[in-house]
Design an enzyme around this catalytic site. Structure first.
Site, PDB file in Angstrom:
ATOM      1  N   THR A 157     -54.142-128.222  -0.959  1.00  0.00           N
ATOM      2  CA  THR A 157     -54.120-128.351   0.500  1.00  0.00           C
ATOM      3  C   THR A 157     -55.473-128.828   1.023  1.00  0.00           C
ATOM      4  O   THR A 157     -56.517-128.302   0.627  1.00  0.00           O
ATOM      5  CB  THR A 157     -53.769-126.993   1.147  1.00  0.00           C
ATOM      6  N   ARG A 269     -27.080-122.459  26.699  1.00  0.00           N
ATOM      7  CA  ARG A 269     -25.927-123.186  26.162  1.00  0.00           C
ATOM      8  C   ARG A 269     -24.632-122.421  26.461  1.00  0.00           C
ATOM      9  O   ARG A 269     -24.509-121.235  26.138  1.00  0.00           O
ATOM     10  CB  ARG A 269     -26.104-123.340  24.644  1.00  0.00           C
ATOM     11  N   GLN A 280     -20.956-111.570  20.903  1.00  0.00           N
ATOM     12  CA  GLN A 280     -21.572-110.530  20.076  1.00  0.00           C
ATOM     13  C   GLN A 280     -21.986-111.041  18.695  1.00  0.00           C
ATOM     14  O   GLN A 280     -22.952-110.550  18.117  1.00  0.00           O
ATOM     15  CB  GLN A 280     -20.631-109.331  19.963  1.00  0.00           C
ATOM     16  N   ILE A 338     -27.771-120.625  15.496  1.00  0.00           N
ATOM     17  CA  ILE A 338     -27.607-120.365  16.939  1.00  0.00           C
ATOM     18  C   ILE A 338     -27.636-121.682  17.725  1.00  0.00           C
ATOM     19  O   ILE A 338     -26.937-121.839  18.716  1.00  0.00           O
ATOM     20  CB  ILE A 338     -28.699-119.378  17.431  1.00  0.00           C
ATOM     21  N   HIS A 339     -28.430-122.638  17.235  1.00  0.00           N
ATOM     22  CA  HIS A 339     -28.499-123.937  17.915  1.00  0.00           C
ATOM     23  C   HIS A 339     -27.256-124.792  17.634  1.00  0.00           C
ATOM     24  O   HIS A 339     -27.096-125.861  18.252  1.00  0.00           O
ATOM     25  CB  HIS A 339     -29.736-124.723  17.451  1.00  0.00           C
ATOM     26  N   GLY A 340     -26.404-124.387  16.700  1.00  0.00           N
ATOM     27  CA  GLY A 340     -25.239-125.207  16.361  1.00  0.00           C
ATOM     28  C   GLY A 340     -25.694-126.561  15.828  1.00  0.00           C
ATOM     29  O   GLY A 340     -26.724-126.659  15.154  1.00  0.00           O
ATOM     30  N   GLY A 341     -24.936-127.625  16.169  1.00  0.00           N
ATOM     31  CA  GLY A 341     -25.273-128.971  15.689  1.00  0.00           C
ATOM     32  C   GLY A 341     -26.661-129.393  16.127  1.00  0.00           C
ATOM     33  O   GLY A 341     -27.366-130.104  15.399  1.00  0.00           O
ATOM     34  N   GLU A 364     -49.336-119.639  -2.427  1.00  0.00           N
ATOM     35  CA  GLU A 364     -50.125-118.382  -2.502  1.00  0.00           C
ATOM     36  C   GLU A 364     -49.300-117.296  -3.191  1.00  0.00           C
ATOM     37  O   GLU A 364     -49.349-116.127  -2.816  1.00  0.00           O
ATOM     38  CB  GLU A 364     -50.634-117.978  -1.110  1.00  0.00           C
TER      39      GLU A 364
HETATM   40  C1  FAD Z   1     -47.536-127.751   0.093  1.00  0.00           C
HETATM   41  C2  FAD Z   1     -48.219-126.953  -0.993  1.00  0.00           C
HETATM   42  C3  FAD Z   1     -49.541-126.592  -0.835  1.00  0.00           C
HETATM   43  C4  FAD Z   1     -50.206-125.914  -1.864  1.00  0.00           C
HETATM   44  N1  FAD Z   1     -51.555-125.654  -1.729  1.00  0.00           N
HETATM   45  C5  FAD Z   1     -52.239-125.190  -2.810  1.00  0.00           C
HETATM   46  C6  FAD Z   1     -53.665-125.086  -2.775  1.00  0.00           C
HETATM   47  O1  FAD Z   1     -54.305-125.360  -1.757  1.00  0.00           O
HETATM   48  N2  FAD Z   1     -54.317-124.671  -3.889  1.00  0.00           N
HETATM   49  C7  FAD Z   1     -53.652-124.356  -5.037  1.00  0.00           C
HETATM   50  O2  FAD Z   1     -54.307-123.999  -6.015  1.00  0.00           O
HETATM   51  N3  FAD Z   1     -52.296-124.432  -5.100  1.00  0.00           N
HETATM   52  C8  FAD Z   1     -51.573-124.847  -4.031  1.00  0.00           C
HETATM   53  N4  FAD Z   1     -50.211-124.964  -4.084  1.00  0.00           N
HETATM   54  C9  FAD Z   1     -49.528-124.595  -5.322  1.00  0.00           C
HETATM   55  C10 FAD Z   1     -48.659-123.365  -5.179  1.00  0.00           C
HETATM   56  O3  FAD Z   1     -49.454-122.208  -5.046  1.00  0.00           O
HETATM   57  C11 FAD Z   1     -47.725-123.323  -6.404  1.00  0.00           C
HETATM   58  O4  FAD Z   1     -46.806-124.396  -6.231  1.00  0.00           O
HETATM   59  C12 FAD Z   1     -47.013-122.010  -6.557  1.00  0.00           C
HETATM   60  O5  FAD Z   1     -47.927-121.003  -6.923  1.00  0.00           O
HETATM   61  C13 FAD Z   1     -45.896-122.057  -7.609  1.00  0.00           C
HETATM   62  O6  FAD Z   1     -46.312-122.660  -8.788  1.00  0.00           O
HETATM   63  P1  FAD Z   1     -45.420-123.847  -9.407  1.00  0.00           P
HETATM   64  O7  FAD Z   1     -45.152-124.817  -8.330  1.00  0.00           O
HETATM   65  O8  FAD Z   1     -46.068-124.342 -10.642  1.00  0.00           O
HETATM   66  O9  FAD Z   1     -44.035-123.160  -9.767  1.00  0.00           O
HETATM   67  P2  FAD Z   1     -43.674-122.402 -11.132  1.00  0.00           P
HETATM   68  O10 FAD Z   1     -44.749-121.441 -11.480  1.00  0.00           O
HETATM   69  O11 FAD Z   1     -43.281-123.411 -12.150  1.00  0.00           O
HETATM   70  O12 FAD Z   1     -42.397-121.567 -10.679  1.00  0.00           O
HETATM   71  C14 FAD Z   1     -41.080-122.130 -10.639  1.00  0.00           C
HETATM   72  C15 FAD Z   1     -40.110-120.994 -10.368  1.00  0.00           C
HETATM   73  O13 FAD Z   1     -40.168-120.028 -11.432  1.00  0.00           O
HETATM   74  C16 FAD Z   1     -40.452-118.748 -10.920  1.00  0.00           C
HETATM   75  N5  FAD Z   1     -41.273-118.002 -11.865  1.00  0.00           N
HETATM   76  C17 FAD Z   1     -42.411-118.400 -12.484  1.00  0.00           C
HETATM   77  N6  FAD Z   1     -42.877-117.424 -13.274  1.00  0.00           N
HETATM   78  C18 FAD Z   1     -42.048-116.363 -13.127  1.00  0.00           C
HETATM   79  C19 FAD Z   1     -41.997-115.036 -13.668  1.00  0.00           C
HETATM   80  N7  FAD Z   1     -42.942-114.594 -14.499  1.00  0.00           N
HETATM   81  N8  FAD Z   1     -40.983-114.229 -13.304  1.00  0.00           N
HETATM   82  C20 FAD Z   1     -40.026-114.660 -12.439  1.00  0.00           C
HETATM   83  N9  FAD Z   1     -40.017-115.903 -11.897  1.00  0.00           N
HETATM   84  C21 FAD Z   1     -41.020-116.730 -12.237  1.00  0.00           C
HETATM   85  C22 FAD Z   1     -41.196-119.001  -9.613  1.00  0.00           C
HETATM   86  O14 FAD Z   1     -41.125-117.888  -8.728  1.00  0.00           O
HETATM   87  C23 FAD Z   1     -40.440-120.213  -9.085  1.00  0.00           C
HETATM   88  O15 FAD Z   1     -39.248-119.791  -8.474  1.00  0.00           O
HETATM   89  C24 FAD Z   1     -49.514-125.577  -3.043  1.00  0.00           C
HETATM   90  C25 FAD Z   1     -48.162-125.924  -3.171  1.00  0.00           C
HETATM   91  C26 FAD Z   1     -47.519-126.610  -2.186  1.00  0.00           C
HETATM   92  C27 FAD Z   1     -46.075-126.997  -2.381  1.00  0.00           C
END
Ligand code: FAD
Length: 384
Positions: A157, A269, A280, A338-341, A364
């Site tokens: 990021t 709406r 409800q 809630i917004h529908g289409g 994170e």
């Molecule tokens: C828009 C964006 C901004 C970002 N900014 C930053 C940044 O500034 N700095 C930075 O360092 N990173 C950044 N990231 C990276 C982000 O933190 C990672 O994408 C995230 O931690 C997941 O890692 P991965 O994408 O490799 O997914 P993976 O680790 O490959 O995970 C894939 C899936 O497997 C699951 N999984 C993995 N291990 C396990 C486990 N042990 N048990 C159960 N499930 C598991 C995960 O939950 C997920 O559902 C960013 C990502 C995006 C998309």
């Protein structure tokens, strides 16, 4: 902890007004142009938004955790891209230096981060290591007064905007785990540092990520955070612990905005001769969202206050991030319903928010990683 009960509400009021009057009107433009107007960035600097969480001695506002989450409740009420612009300076980009940096590192970088003159990025994730961050493979080899970095960081990021990068790299190739990792500050323009193309994302247009590539990038040894090898992963985890509470608070703000928009829409709406808010089944969606939002807000404030009193809130921060980000996703989904289409049409902010908030369950630490942290902490405490 709120340090000053008289001035803090004034800060919240002025931020709420800034969000409502200056940021919300520019949401569409930012989404369409994928850029935040420079005049708005200037206003953010003038308001001190780049230095919210940087200690006062370095020119920031030095917010406590409770103050920070209450500020994030307000900032969350507009497109997340705006917060992302100064988010890394307050959070993951600067906190490693604040928590573990040497006095020289703090003095050199923090004032410029606080003023917004410099943007900081946090580079942990790699193509081969995301959730399993401790397995990262970027290397840093000592060579005289320098370290030579090689490797690629992914989805970083603010990389296109960054003046400095907090980079986690392996200094001890014999230690394949967390203990072999060190944290560095790498300045933009250092030979051997380059960026990939800007990623095309599902949402959060206006906030940018890209690869950060190190090819024999020579970094002065003085830029090893804290001057100690082998503790970089600990630094990264401390930074993320705090960041999770911040993101949880942003989720609360975003859910409040979406629910406010959906309530207004439901009251205006009309179908079957009456406002849809009178039905409800629509009320159930409004009420479930309100109840979950209230729960998330309480969790975030409680965890923040605990952290301010010096408690270890690893479990509470993960609980907050898990619950608030999942809650935000459910609220987004109901608000589209809630917004529908109209909820599927980009004239309405909810279409954009629905895509924007999806990220909160991913970065994170994914929801699954939060579950692992919580359960591991429970088991550790149970065994003690
Ligand atoms: C828009 C964006 C901004 C970002 N900014 C930053 C940044 O500034 N700095 C930075 O360092 N990173 C950044 N990231 C990276 C982000 O933190 C990672 O994408 C995230 O931690 C997941 O890692 P991965 O994408 O490799 O997914 P993976 O680790 O490959 O995970 C894939 C899936 O497997 C699951 N999984 C993995 N291990 C396990 C486990 N042990 N048990 C159960 N499930 C598991 C995960 O939950 C997920 O559902 C960013 C990502 C995006 C998309």
């Amino acid at each position: 902890m709120i340090r000053d009960q008289e001035t803090f509400p004034l800060l919240i009021d002025s931020l709420a007004r800034f969000v409502r009057e200056r940021l919300v009107p520019h949401e569409n433009e930012v989404a369409e142009t994928d850029a935040i107007p420079s005049a708005l960035v200037e206003e953010m600097r003038a308001l001190g938004l780049f230095g919210l969480c940087i200690p006062e001695e370095f020119g920031g506002l030095g917010l406590t955790m409770e103050e920070e989450v209450r500020v994030a409740f307000e900032l969350g009420q507009t497109s997340p891209a705006f917060r992302s612009m100064f988010g890394t300076n307050n959070g993951i980009g600067s906190q490693g230096i604040i928590m573990d940096g040497t006095p020289e590192q703090k003095a050199r970088y923090l004032p410029k981060l606080a003023s917004g003159e410099l943007v900081a990025s946090f580079a942990l994730t790699e193509p081969g290591s995301g959730s399993d961050a401790a397995s990262l493979s970027t290397t840093a080899v000592r060579d005289g007064n320098h370290y030579v970095l090689n490797g690629t960081k992914r989805y970083i990021t603010n990389a296109p905007e960054a003046g400095i990068f907090t980079v986690m790299a392996r200094t001890n190739p014999d230690n394949k785990g967390a203990g072999g990792i060190s944290a560095f500050i790498v300045e933009r323009g250092t030979p051997g540092l380059s960026l990939g193309k800007i990623d095309r994302k599902m949402g959060q247009k206006g906030a940018h990520t890209s690869d950060v590539i190190f090819d024999n990038c020579r970094v002065p040894a003085a830029n090893l955070i804290g001057g100690n090898e082998g503790v970089g992963f600990k630094t990264a985890m401390k930074v993320l612990d705090k960041g999770r509470l911040h993101i949880a608070a942003v989720c609360v703000g975003a859910a409040e905005r979406m629910l406010g928009d959906a309530l207004r829409y439901a009251m205006e709406r009309k179908q079957f001769g009456q406002p849809i808010a009178e039905f409800q089944l629509v009320q159930a969606m409004l009420a479930d969202s309100k109840a979950e939002l209230y729960a998330a807000r309480c969790m975030v404030i409680d965890a923040a206050i605990r952290r301010d009193t010096g408690q270890n809130v690893s479990t509470e921060a993960s609980c907050s991030k898990l619950f608030a980000s999942e809650m935000c996703g459910r609220v987004a989904d109901r608000c589209v319903q809630i917004h529908g289409g109209a909820g599927y049409i980009s004239d309405y902010a909810i279409e954009r928010f629905y895509r924007d908030v999806r990220l909160f369950r991913l970065y994170e630490g994914t929801s699954q990683i939060q579950q692992l942290v919580i359960a591991r902490n429970m088991i550790r405490a149970g065994a003690a």
